[in-house]
Scaffold this motif. Structure first.
Motif: not given
Lengths: 232, 99
Positions: B52, B55-56, B61, B65, B68
């Motif tokens: 994950p 996402f950081y 976030v 996102t 991404t």
């Protein structure tokens, strides 16, 4: 037909452009942590690896021991050993020992991905070409980021943090779309990594990646072994 | 401890990890299991490094996102590495301005 070295250099251009932006971010990070510009460029030129270098400058900034540095680099970069094994199955007769010693310096995630997806066996001159352009892009980007990165607005340098991961996604998704076995392994590795992050936070980031990746690829190899022709 | 010693340790360890298997290993691997392991592992490593952590990566976030999702979509349509990578960063930057 182009000479293999030139063809390699051309195939390396997209990687070099990606590296230029990623290493720009590394240059910014290194200088923020107090390293001189020359040291940042020296690290990039001799290491050629994103995750290992980022962890390395953190250790330097925290005045860690050399043993901690060696162990961290070993664990984070262990995937290159496996990529080296994988590539060793695809080399043609032009790969003498000195050439292997030289080319092994340039095994990175992206160079591996491009090399392994080539049809047929790999020649040494093609691999040297494929490595030269990314090394230049990686070093130049580090220099630019270290020397001029502080001039960028914070919003831009924060967004640049996505470049590296965006490149990883661009490497993973096309084979996962084509091959359901790869999709299974990739999804399982991501799921394991999420479990480590939120349920087992005592495991350090580097080890969590290695364990997740090993578990997923062992499961993949057990369920879907690979026939001879698939890798060459 | 000098800066030079740190950099030398980084460079030597990283080089040895790359060099030893690539240079010393000469046989063809026959085992279908090992071949499978070697074939899947690089993709698994990149996947575990990305999720994950992605996402950081921007410190927010929501913007990460959006970046991404843009990267996943463009990669699905097989756009070049550099296009996917920069589009992810640009869409996160634009989202940040809109928030």
């Amino acid at each position: 037909m182009r000479r293999p070295f030139v063809q390699g250099m051309l195939d390396g251009v997209p990687i070099a452009l990606g590296y230029l932006s990623v290493s720009f971010g590394f240059g910014i990070l290194a200088v923020r942590l107090g390293l001189p510009v020359l040291a940042a460029v020296g690290i990039s030129f001799t290491n050629l690896t994103s995750a290992g270098q980022a962890a390395g400058v953190e250790i330097i900034a925290a005045a860690g021991t050399l043993l901690e540095m060696a162990l961290t680099q070993f664990v984070i970069n262990l995937r290159y050993a496996l990529m080296g094994f994988s590539l060793s199955q695809k080399l043609d007769a032009t790969f003498t020992t000195p050439r292997r010693l030289l080319v092994s310096f340039g095994i990175t995630d992206e160079i591996y991905a491009v090399a392994i997806s080539q049809p047929g066996l790999l020649t040494a001159t093609y691999m040297m070409g494929l490595i030269v352009t990314p090394v230049l892009g990686w070093s130049l980007g580090t220099f630019l980021g270290a020397a001029a990165g502080e001039l960028l607005p914070t919003a831009v340098s924060n967004a640049m943090g996505l470049v590296l991961y965006g490149m990883f996604i661009a490497i993973i998704i096309p084979p996962a779309r084509k091959d359901r076995r790869v999709l299974f392994v990739v999804a399982l590795a991501a799921a394991c990594s999420v479990v480590f992050r939120y349920l087992l936070p005592m495991v350090s980031g580097g080890f969590a990646v290695i364990l997740s990746a090993l578990a997923a690829s062992l499961a993949g190899a057990w369920l879907f072994p690979i026939e001879e022709e698939a890798m060459t | 401890m000098t800066l030079f010693a740190y950099i030398a340790v980084m460079a030597v360890v990283t080089y040895l990890v790359r060099m030893l298997p690539f240079t010393l290993f000469r046989r063809q691997i026959r085992s279908r299991f090992i071949r499978g392991l070697l074939y899947y592992l690089p993709y698994a490593v990149l996947s575990a490094m990305t999720i994950p952590a992605i996402f950081y990566a921007t410190g927010n976030v929501v913007t990460a996102t959006v970046g991404t999702l843009v990267a996943l979509m463009l990669a699905y349509f097989r756009l070049p590495l550099i296009v996917v990578a920069l589009a992810a960063a640009c869409s996160a930057l634009l989202t940040g301005f809109l928030l």
